[in-house]
Design a protein around this motif. Sequence first.
Motif, PDB file in Angstrom:
ATOM      1  N   ALA A 190       6.326   4.640  -6.437  1.00  0.00           N
ATOM      2  CA  ALA A 190       6.224   3.185  -6.359  1.00  0.00           C
ATOM      3  C   ALA A 190       4.927   2.829  -5.638  1.00  0.00           C
ATOM      4  CB  ALA A 190       7.427   2.612  -5.617  1.00  0.00           C
ATOM      5  N   TYR A 191       4.643   1.543  -5.589  1.00  0.00           N
ATOM      6  CA  TYR A 191       3.410   1.074  -4.946  1.00  0.00           C
ATOM      7  C   TYR A 191       3.643   0.808  -3.465  1.00  0.00           C
ATOM      8  CZ  TYR A 191       1.020   0.690  -9.417  1.00  0.00           C
ATOM      9  OH  TYR A 191       0.425   0.978 -10.617  1.00  0.00           O
ATOM     10  N   LYS A 192       2.696   1.225  -2.641  1.00  0.00           N
ATOM     11  CA  LYS A 192       2.848   1.149  -1.197  1.00  0.00           C
ATOM     12  C   LYS A 192       2.765  -0.270  -0.654  1.00  0.00           C
ATOM     13  CE  LYS A 192      -0.361   2.969   1.355  1.00  0.00           C
ATOM     14  NZ  LYS A 192      -1.374   3.929   1.868  1.00  0.00           N
ATOM     15  N   ASP A 193       2.219  -1.223  -1.429  1.00  0.00           N
ATOM     16  CA  ASP A 193       2.150  -2.593  -0.935  1.00  0.00           C
ATOM     17  C   ASP A 193       3.311  -3.446  -1.436  1.00  0.00           C
ATOM     18  OD1 ASP A 193       1.459  -2.934  -3.580  1.00  0.00           O
ATOM     19  OD2 ASP A 193      -0.328  -4.142  -3.182  1.00  0.00           O
ATOM     20  N   CYS A 194       4.314  -2.837  -2.049  1.00  0.00           N
ATOM     21  CA  CYS A 194       5.487  -3.575  -2.531  1.00  0.00           C
ATOM     22  C   CYS A 194       6.468  -3.778  -1.374  1.00  0.00           C
ATOM     23  CB  CYS A 194       6.178  -2.822  -3.666  1.00  0.00           C
ATOM     24  SG  CYS A 194       7.638  -3.674  -4.321  1.00  0.00           S
ATOM     25  N   PRO A 195       6.701  -5.028  -0.953  1.00  0.00           N
ATOM     26  CA  PRO A 195       7.636  -5.272   0.147  1.00  0.00           C
ATOM     27  C   PRO A 195       9.008  -4.677  -0.139  1.00  0.00           C
ATOM     28  CG  PRO A 195       6.425  -7.278  -0.385  1.00  0.00           C
ATOM     29  CD  PRO A 195       6.099  -6.275  -1.466  1.00  0.00           C
ATOM     30  N   ALA A 196       9.687  -4.264   0.921  1.00  0.00           N
ATOM     31  CA  ALA A 196      11.006  -3.626   0.883  1.00  0.00           C
ATOM     32  C   ALA A 196      10.912  -2.197   0.375  1.00  0.00           C
ATOM     33  CB  ALA A 196      12.010  -4.425   0.050  1.00  0.00           C
ATOM     34  N   VAL A 197      10.273  -1.997  -0.770  1.00  0.00           N
ATOM     35  CA  VAL A 197      10.095  -0.636  -1.283  1.00  0.00           C
ATOM     36  C   VAL A 197       9.379   0.226  -0.247  1.00  0.00           C
ATOM     37  CG1 VAL A 197       8.849   0.730  -3.009  1.00  0.00           C
ATOM     38  CG2 VAL A 197      10.190  -1.257  -3.715  1.00  0.00           C
ATOM     39  N   ASN A 198       8.359  -0.333   0.382  1.00  0.00           N
ATOM     40  CA  ASN A 198       7.586   0.457   1.344  1.00  0.00           C
ATOM     41  C   ASN A 198       8.313   0.657   2.667  1.00  0.00           C
ATOM     42  OD1 ASN A 198       7.269  -2.100   2.460  1.00  0.00           O
ATOM     43  ND2 ASN A 198       5.145  -2.323   1.771  1.00  0.00           N
ATOM     44  N   GLU A 199       9.445  -0.025   2.870  1.00  0.00           N
ATOM     45  CA  GLU A 199      10.281   0.253   4.033  1.00  0.00           C
ATOM     46  C   GLU A 199      11.392   1.245   3.709  1.00  0.00           C
ATOM     47  OE1 GLU A 199      11.470  -2.920   6.791  1.00  0.00           O
ATOM     48  OE2 GLU A 199      10.354  -4.324   5.538  1.00  0.00           O
ATOM     49  N   LEU A 200      11.751   1.351   2.440  1.00  0.00           N
ATOM     50  CA  LEU A 200      12.872   2.197   2.040  1.00  0.00           C
ATOM     51  C   LEU A 200      12.443   3.616   1.679  1.00  0.00           C
ATOM     52  CD1 LEU A 200      14.701  -0.500  -0.088  1.00  0.00           C
ATOM     53  CD2 LEU A 200      15.672   0.640   1.910  1.00  0.00           C
ATOM     54  N   ILE A 201      11.239   3.764   1.145  1.00  0.00           N
ATOM     55  CA  ILE A 201      10.737   5.087   0.785  1.00  0.00           C
ATOM     56  C   ILE A 201       9.926   5.662   1.935  1.00  0.00           C
ATOM     57  CG2 ILE A 201       9.170   6.358  -0.745  1.00  0.00           C
ATOM     58  CD1 ILE A 201       9.892   4.420  -2.950  1.00  0.00           C
ATOM     59  N   GLU A 202      10.205   6.892   2.294  1.00  0.00           N
ATOM     60  CA  GLU A 202       9.387   7.602   3.282  1.00  0.00           C
ATOM     61  C   GLU A 202       8.396   8.452   2.499  1.00  0.00           C
ATOM     62  OE1 GLU A 202       9.849  10.439   7.251  1.00  0.00           O
ATOM     63  OE2 GLU A 202      11.628   9.517   6.322  1.00  0.00           O
ATOM     64  N   ASN A 203       7.153   8.013   2.506  1.00  0.00           N
ATOM     65  CA  ASN A 203       6.133   8.608   1.646  1.00  0.00           C
ATOM     66  C   ASN A 203       6.012  10.118   1.868  1.00  0.00           C
ATOM     67  OD1 ASN A 203       3.988   8.585  -0.246  1.00  0.00           O
ATOM     68  ND2 ASN A 203       2.513   8.611   1.436  1.00  0.00           N
ATOM     69  N   GLY A 204       6.103  10.855   0.777  1.00  0.00           N
ATOM     70  CA  GLY A 204       5.980  12.303   0.833  1.00  0.00           C
ATOM     71  C   GLY A 204       7.271  13.021   1.155  1.00  0.00           C
ATOM     72  N   LYS A 205       8.323  12.274   1.486  1.00  0.00           N
ATOM     73  CA  LYS A 205       9.602  12.897   1.807  1.00  0.00           C
ATOM     74  C   LYS A 205      10.622  12.667   0.698  1.00  0.00           C
ATOM     75  CE  LYS A 205      13.255  13.186   5.291  1.00  0.00           C
ATOM     76  NZ  LYS A 205      13.744  12.714   6.611  1.00  0.00           N
ATOM     77  N   PRO A 242       7.211   0.367 -10.688  1.00  0.00           N
ATOM     78  CA  PRO A 242       5.910  -0.271 -10.447  1.00  0.00           C
ATOM     79  C   PRO A 242       5.994  -1.742 -10.054  1.00  0.00           C
ATOM     80  CG  PRO A 242       6.336  -0.148 -12.797  1.00  0.00           C
ATOM     81  CD  PRO A 242       7.509   0.506 -12.127  1.00  0.00           C
ATOM     82  N   SER A 243       7.055  -2.176  -9.390  1.00  0.00           N
ATOM     83  CA  SER A 243       7.228  -3.578  -9.029  1.00  0.00           C
ATOM     84  C   SER A 243       6.131  -4.067  -8.090  1.00  0.00           C
ATOM     85  CB  SER A 243       8.582  -3.791  -8.350  1.00  0.00           C
ATOM     86  OG  SER A 243       9.637  -3.775  -9.281  1.00  0.00           O
ATOM     87  N   ALA A 244       5.881  -5.372  -8.164  1.00  0.00           N
ATOM     88  CA  ALA A 244       4.920  -6.015  -7.264  1.00  0.00           C
ATOM     89  C   ALA A 244       5.592  -6.410  -5.953  1.00  0.00           C
ATOM     90  CB  ALA A 244       4.315  -7.242  -7.929  1.00  0.00           C
ATOM     91  N   PHE A 245       6.856  -6.832  -6.007  1.00  0.00           N
ATOM     92  CA  PHE A 245       7.596  -7.214  -4.808  1.00  0.00           C
ATOM     93  C   PHE A 245       9.083  -7.045  -5.070  1.00  0.00           C
ATOM     94  CE2 PHE A 245       7.098 -11.065  -7.310  1.00  0.00           C
ATOM     95  CZ  PHE A 245       8.373 -11.607  -7.306  1.00  0.00           C
ATOM     96  N   GLU A 246       9.829  -6.818  -3.998  1.00  0.00           N
ATOM     97  CA  GLU A 246      11.275  -6.688  -4.058  1.00  0.00           C
ATOM     98  C   GLU A 246      11.874  -7.210  -2.759  1.00  0.00           C
ATOM     99  OE1 GLU A 246      13.252  -5.656  -6.523  1.00  0.00           O
ATOM    100  OE2 GLU A 246      11.673  -5.034  -7.920  1.00  0.00           O
TER     101      GLU A 246
END
Length: 399
Positions: free
Chosen positions: A319-334, A297-301
């Motif tokens: 994880a949260y979709k507005d968390c930088p880096a996390v939202n580039e590394l996770i492909e949502n739903g995959k 549940p990080s706010a930023f990474e």
Amino acid sequence: MRILLARIAPLYGRNGGMERVEARMADAMVQRGHSVGILSMDELPGKPYFSIHPDVHMFNLYDYMNHSFHDVQYKLVREIVRPFSKRSALRWRNKGRAAAYKSGMGKVLAAFQPDVIVSFDAESSAMFFDSVPDLNIPLITMFHFPTDIAVNWEDSDEQKALLRSSCVQVLMDQDIQTLKKRLPHVTAVRIPNVVPQWSPIADLNQDKSVYTIINVARLEKNQKRQYLLVEAFALLADKFLNWNVEFWGSEPDGGTEYTAELQKLIHDRKLESRVFLKGNSSDIHSHYVASDIFAFPSAFEGFPLAMTEAMSAGLPVVAYKDCPAVNELIENGKDGYLVENGVKPFAEGLQKLMKDRELRSRMGQQAHNAMKQYAPESIWNQWENLLRNVVHLNHTRGN
């Protein structure tokens, strides 16, 4: 090459991501035949938390400083100008540090004679250039957080240090775009962090009496936000009686305030037998492969080591979709779920995985596959090429 890895900050006993990257990089470059030094600033005795290769040369700037020097005049001027200009106060702080560190920096550089310096943050780079104004050794500045957070943009010395750096290394593509908007003439390259290629990986198809949601991070309220996972699990605990939560990590510098706050929250939600603060571990891989979901549940990474290691170990992520880096590394739903802000959306993301073992297994395998591009050999090749290029360019220019 003679490579000096430098962060003008405490190293002893620290078990954060930057310290882990430093230890891994030192080990990798020594194994590739380079001479490596690590520069820290530790006023208290101790030793590094992560194992450092025995061939690495350790330099504690504090041991090389002139301790008879006092920067009282700089501190006095800093406090006088602070009410009128924060930038001016920062500048006088930097002048004081440069004067205090100058002799020590010179001694370290003379002792090790590096071909290249890898500075682990913009602040350390600024201290190098302020303390050694005629520095003719190429210096690469690393970013470990998103661009907006990795630099104190009110500190003009940090900005100048980035422009003077031979190169700025960032972790994600978005970081280069953001950096170029602020400093169009900076030289920057993206090199991600190394992700270990774990074997074995978690077997999420097996039938268990107890399933585990795991979180691995230092215990920290504003960035890591473990309390959100506790609150989300509290919404699900009665529906999923054979699921528990494990937190691995501790507060930095021996802190206990947030730990106590989490313990109280766990108690208030009546989850003492379901949610556990496990502390640190020297074998985190064994805990990944024994778990079923990684919750983050990080706010930023910058480039989350724990999350990517968990994915490499075969765990799907929430994880949260507005968390930088996390939202580039996770492909949502995959290979995981990126959810909207709030406790309820996080609980909903967890529930999708908790109720479907086949989904967990499929997404965990996809997470493992997604991390193969960050294998050590590939990332260290990129680093070695960058180091060689800046050293060659420096020699070509006659320095």
